[in-house]
Every structure is written in C-alpha cells, then in structure tokens.
Scaffold this motif. Structure first.
Motif, PDB file in Angstrom:
ATOM      1  N   VAL A 106      -5.334  40.937  76.357  1.00  0.00           N
ATOM      2  CA  VAL A 106      -4.454  40.036  75.612  1.00  0.00           C
ATOM      3  C   VAL A 106      -4.905  38.599  75.832  1.00  0.00           C
ATOM      4  CG1 VAL A 106      -2.077  39.281  75.236  1.00  0.00           C
ATOM      5  CG2 VAL A 106      -2.534  41.639  75.953  1.00  0.00           C
ATOM      6  N   VAL A 107      -5.181  37.889  74.763  1.00  0.00           N
ATOM      7  CA  VAL A 107      -5.552  36.475  74.840  1.00  0.00           C
ATOM      8  C   VAL A 107      -4.728  35.723  73.803  1.00  0.00           C
ATOM      9  CG1 VAL A 107      -7.392  34.769  74.644  1.00  0.00           C
ATOM     10  CG2 VAL A 107      -7.889  37.020  75.597  1.00  0.00           C
ATOM     11  N   GLU A 108      -3.907  34.770  74.255  1.00  0.00           N
ATOM     12  CA  GLU A 108      -3.037  34.027  73.356  1.00  0.00           C
ATOM     13  C   GLU A 108      -3.091  32.532  73.684  1.00  0.00           C
ATOM     14  OE1 GLU A 108       0.433  37.110  72.107  1.00  0.00           O
ATOM     15  OE2 GLU A 108       0.832  35.919  73.896  1.00  0.00           O
ATOM     16  N   SER A 109      -2.854  31.719  72.676  1.00  0.00           N
ATOM     17  CA  SER A 109      -2.778  30.269  72.836  1.00  0.00           C
ATOM     18  C   SER A 109      -1.461  29.766  72.264  1.00  0.00           C
ATOM     19  CB  SER A 109      -3.938  29.573  72.120  1.00  0.00           C
ATOM     20  OG  SER A 109      -5.177  29.975  72.651  1.00  0.00           O
ATOM     21  N   TYR A 110      -0.901  28.761  72.913  1.00  0.00           N
ATOM     22  CA  TYR A 110       0.349  28.138  72.472  1.00  0.00           C
ATOM     23  C   TYR A 110       0.046  26.831  71.753  1.00  0.00           C
ATOM     24  CZ  TYR A 110       4.780  25.582  72.812  1.00  0.00           C
ATOM     25  OH  TYR A 110       5.910  24.844  72.533  1.00  0.00           O
ATOM     26  N   ASP A 111       0.763  26.584  70.675  1.00  0.00           N
ATOM     27  CA  ASP A 111       0.647  25.315  69.961  1.00  0.00           C
ATOM     28  C   ASP A 111       2.033  24.930  69.452  1.00  0.00           C
ATOM     29  OD1 ASP A 111      -0.189  23.054  68.620  1.00  0.00           O
ATOM     30  OD2 ASP A 111      -1.766  24.051  67.482  1.00  0.00           O
ATOM     31  N   GLU A 112       2.273  23.659  69.407  1.00  0.00           N
ATOM     32  CA  GLU A 112       3.523  23.144  68.836  1.00  0.00           C
ATOM     33  C   GLU A 112       3.140  22.323  67.618  1.00  0.00           C
ATOM     34  OE1 GLU A 112       7.082  19.978  69.913  1.00  0.00           O
ATOM     35  OE2 GLU A 112       5.736  20.693  71.494  1.00  0.00           O
ATOM     36  N   ILE A 113       3.448  22.829  66.421  1.00  0.00           N
ATOM     37  CA  ILE A 113       3.124  22.128  65.177  1.00  0.00           C
ATOM     38  C   ILE A 113       4.229  21.124  64.893  1.00  0.00           C
ATOM     39  CG2 ILE A 113       2.442  22.375  62.772  1.00  0.00           C
ATOM     40  CD1 ILE A 113       1.960  25.317  63.292  1.00  0.00           C
ATOM     41  N   VAL A 114       3.859  19.859  64.740  1.00  0.00           N
ATOM     42  CA  VAL A 114       4.838  18.787  64.558  1.00  0.00           C
ATOM     43  C   VAL A 114       4.741  18.255  63.130  1.00  0.00           C
ATOM     44  CG1 VAL A 114       5.613  16.526  65.365  1.00  0.00           C
ATOM     45  CG2 VAL A 114       4.665  18.178  66.993  1.00  0.00           C
ATOM     46  N   PHE A 115       5.882  18.177  62.459  1.00  0.00           N
ATOM     47  CA  PHE A 115       5.956  17.654  61.097  1.00  0.00           C
ATOM     48  C   PHE A 115       6.759  16.348  61.118  1.00  0.00           C
ATOM     49  CE2 PHE A 115       5.661  22.275  60.815  1.00  0.00           C
ATOM     50  CZ  PHE A 115       4.563  22.427  59.981  1.00  0.00           C
ATOM     51  N   PRO A 116       6.087  15.200  61.038  1.00  0.00           N
ATOM     52  CA  PRO A 116       6.802  13.921  61.038  1.00  0.00           C
ATOM     53  C   PRO A 116       7.373  13.612  59.653  1.00  0.00           C
ATOM     54  CG  PRO A 116       4.451  13.531  60.896  1.00  0.00           C
ATOM     55  CD  PRO A 116       4.620  15.020  61.017  1.00  0.00           C
ATOM     56  N   GLU A 117       8.391  12.784  59.627  1.00  0.00           N
ATOM     57  CA  GLU A 117       8.995  12.321  58.381  1.00  0.00           C
ATOM     58  C   GLU A 117       9.353  13.470  57.438  1.00  0.00           C
ATOM     59  OE1 GLU A 117       6.874   9.113  56.584  1.00  0.00           O
ATOM     60  OE2 GLU A 117       6.142   8.343  58.502  1.00  0.00           O
ATOM     61  N   PRO A 118      10.144  14.431  57.899  1.00  0.00           N
ATOM     62  CA  PRO A 118      10.469  15.584  57.046  1.00  0.00           C
ATOM     63  C   PRO A 118      11.348  15.179  55.865  1.00  0.00           C
ATOM     64  CG  PRO A 118      11.828  15.577  59.010  1.00  0.00           C
ATOM     65  CD  PRO A 118      10.824  14.481  59.201  1.00  0.00           C
ATOM     66  N   SER A 119      11.184  15.893  54.767  1.00  0.00           N
ATOM     67  CA  SER A 119      12.017  15.641  53.596  1.00  0.00           C
ATOM     68  C   SER A 119      13.427  16.176  53.830  1.00  0.00           C
ATOM     69  CB  SER A 119      11.417  16.311  52.365  1.00  0.00           C
ATOM     70  OG  SER A 119      11.491  17.728  52.494  1.00  0.00           O
ATOM     71  N   GLU A 120      14.367  15.666  53.043  1.00  0.00           N
ATOM     72  CA  GLU A 120      15.737  16.174  53.144  1.00  0.00           C
ATOM     73  C   GLU A 120      15.796  17.655  52.809  1.00  0.00           C
ATOM     74  OE1 GLU A 120      18.494  13.896  50.869  1.00  0.00           O
ATOM     75  OE2 GLU A 120      18.602  12.277  52.335  1.00  0.00           O
ATOM     76  N   ALA A 121      14.978  18.076  51.834  1.00  0.00           N
ATOM     77  CA  ALA A 121      14.955  19.488  51.450  1.00  0.00           C
ATOM     78  C   ALA A 121      14.515  20.360  52.621  1.00  0.00           C
ATOM     79  CB  ALA A 121      14.021  19.689  50.257  1.00  0.00           C
ATOM     80  N   PHE A 122      13.499  19.894  53.346  1.00  0.00           N
ATOM     81  CA  PHE A 122      13.009  20.631  54.514  1.00  0.00           C
ATOM     82  C   PHE A 122      14.089  20.690  55.588  1.00  0.00           C
ATOM     83  CE2 PHE A 122       9.444  20.608  57.973  1.00  0.00           C
ATOM     84  CZ  PHE A 122       9.680  21.953  58.216  1.00  0.00           C
ATOM     85  N   LEU A 123      14.708  19.547  55.875  1.00  0.00           N
ATOM     86  CA  LEU A 123      15.764  19.508  56.884  1.00  0.00           C
ATOM     87  C   LEU A 123      16.917  20.440  56.528  1.00  0.00           C
ATOM     88  CD1 LEU A 123      15.938  15.694  57.696  1.00  0.00           C
ATOM     89  CD2 LEU A 123      15.400  17.499  59.319  1.00  0.00           C
ATOM     90  N   ALA A 124      17.332  20.394  55.257  1.00  0.00           N
ATOM     91  CA  ALA A 124      18.460  21.216  54.830  1.00  0.00           C
ATOM     92  C   ALA A 124      18.148  22.699  54.945  1.00  0.00           C
ATOM     93  CB  ALA A 124      18.840  20.872  53.393  1.00  0.00           C
TER      94      ALA A 124
END
Length: 254
Positions: free
Chosen positions: A164-182
């Motif tokens: 088993v080989v796995e990697s962790y990543d945190e994808i960051v989305f700055p300035e999200p749209s209202e549609a995305f937030l909702a």
C-alpha cells in the motif's frame, strides 16, 4: 505495467508488504476564469474551501497464479482523506497508464475514482482531476508511482497482505463562488471556511434523496481495511484553519 518496456522487478522470494509512504501537500487552485457568469462573495480574498484527498495504490501478489506477464493485481485511486464522497467537487478522473496496456487512457466519470488492473511491473501513473464548473476551470495533475513490491527485501511474499502506497494532499480553492459555497456547505468531503464578518452564507442547495443517488464514498470499500490512516491530516487542517483565521483578523486590523 502489462508487458514490454523496463520496470523495477523483484523475484517471488521477496517480502509480503510495504508500509505506506505518506506525503503531505497543500495544492492551491485558481478560481473559475469565467467569472462574469459566477456570483462571487463581496470579500472573497479571505475565503478558502479545502478538500483533503488521498491518492495511491494497493497491490496484491498473485502467488501461484502469477506468470511472466501478470504477477500482481492492483488498484489505483483517488479517495477522500476519511473516505468521503469526492463527487461533489470532482467531476471525473483520468488515469494515464503505461503504453503497454490496452486503452492506456482510462476515464472514470463518477466516484469512486479508481481502476483495477493486472500486470508485472512498476511505472508512473498520471492522474488528472477535472472539477465541476462552479469549482475550478483548470484540472489538477497528480503523479503516482505504482508500487507492487515492498521496500523490505527479506522474507517470503504473501498473497494475503498487499503493498500500500498513498499520498495525502489538501486541495485549496480560493475565492469560491456563491454557487460553490451553497452547494457544498453541508458536504463532509469539504472543509468549509469561516466566513469574514458581515458575509452571510448563501442558502444551501437541497440534497437529493440519498436512496435515489449512488453513494460515492469509500467507507464500505472492500479494500478499506488497508487504507492509510493519515493522523497528520487533522493537524494540517487545524493549521490551515488557524492560518485562515489569522488572515481574517489581520485584514480587519489593517
């Protein structure tokens, strides 16, 4: 790989399992380019949405069934860090396998984002994630080296315990749209931001009846027992939240 070309190879007298090799990353994406069709928050610069993911592979040695061209059965995948449904953010995933495979470009249109194959060698797999339109216009490219054989080269191999080989990543989305937030404010796969003072949340988007939609989480995945528990993930997310709070506080001071 399936056949031909060079690869790292080991004989059948090698060990049964390799420990995971976690890597912690924080990948920052851009906002959607077609901004005139999106309704953004008044003060988006202090707002980020993050999505913790894990990508990697699990490989089982075939034992007596192994032959010159098929020594292992393996799966490569992208999953939520704690097995949440990533379909709320990711639209599709494309896995680019070695050219010796039939149809080496594999497109997975819905979660869980994974594929399984058989082969004999190790190679690099390119993984491209495409996001929903209100999330991000640009895809994210990841690279994972398929691992079939354990690092420890002492002792017999086993068909029962995988590599088993796995990697962790945190994808960051700055300035999200209202549609995305909702759309994602109640989704467990998303680390929802603390909004700046004076910024109200948009109304949440009603969630479909769970009985009428396919679950995309991997909590009941048959390989779940082998998934890496990234204990560092919680700490990283707490640090990200603290950093965001500091930015908000500083913006109010200055």
């Amino acid at each position: 790989m399936n056949n031909g070309s060079s690869a790292k190879m080991h004989g059948p007298d090698q060990p049964e399992i390799s420990g995971s090799s976690p890597k912690s990353l924080r990948t920052k994406m851009g906002k959607p380019e077609d901004s005139e069709k999106k309704i953004f928050l008044k003060n988006p610069k202090d707002v980020e949405i993050s999505v913790p993911i894990v990508y990697g592979n699990i490989a089982f040695w075939l034992g007596k069934k192994a032959n010159e061209y098929q020594s292992h059965k393996w799966s490569v995948y992208v999953r939520g860090a704690t097995n949440e449904d990533l379909g709320v953010v990711i639209k599709r995933a494309v896995f680019q396998l070695h050219s010796s495979f039939s149809n080496p470009t594999r497109v997975v249109e819905s979660p869980p984002f994974e594929l399984s194959e058989c082969g004999w060698g190790e190679f690099e797999i390119a993984i491209t994630l495409f996001f929903h339109g209100d999330v991000c216009d640009k895809p994210l490219n990841l690279f994972h080296h398929l691992k079939l054989y354990p690092e420890d080269e002492s002792g017999p191999m086993s068909t029962k315990k995988p590599v088993v080989v796995e990697s962790y990543d945190e994808i960051v989305f700055p300035e999200p749209s209202e549609a995305f937030l909702a759309r994602v404010q109640n989704e467990p796969a998303v680390v929802f931001p603390r909004l700046p003072a004076g910024v109200a949340l948009p109304p949440p988007v009603p969630v479909e009846d769970a009985s009428k939609r396919k679950r995309g989480d991997t909590k009941d995945h048959p390989l779940c027992q082998w998934f890496t528990n990234f204990s560092e993930a919680d700490e990283l997310l707490q640090l990200a939240a603290a950093r965001q709070q500091v930015c908000i506080t500083l913006s109010h001071i200055f």
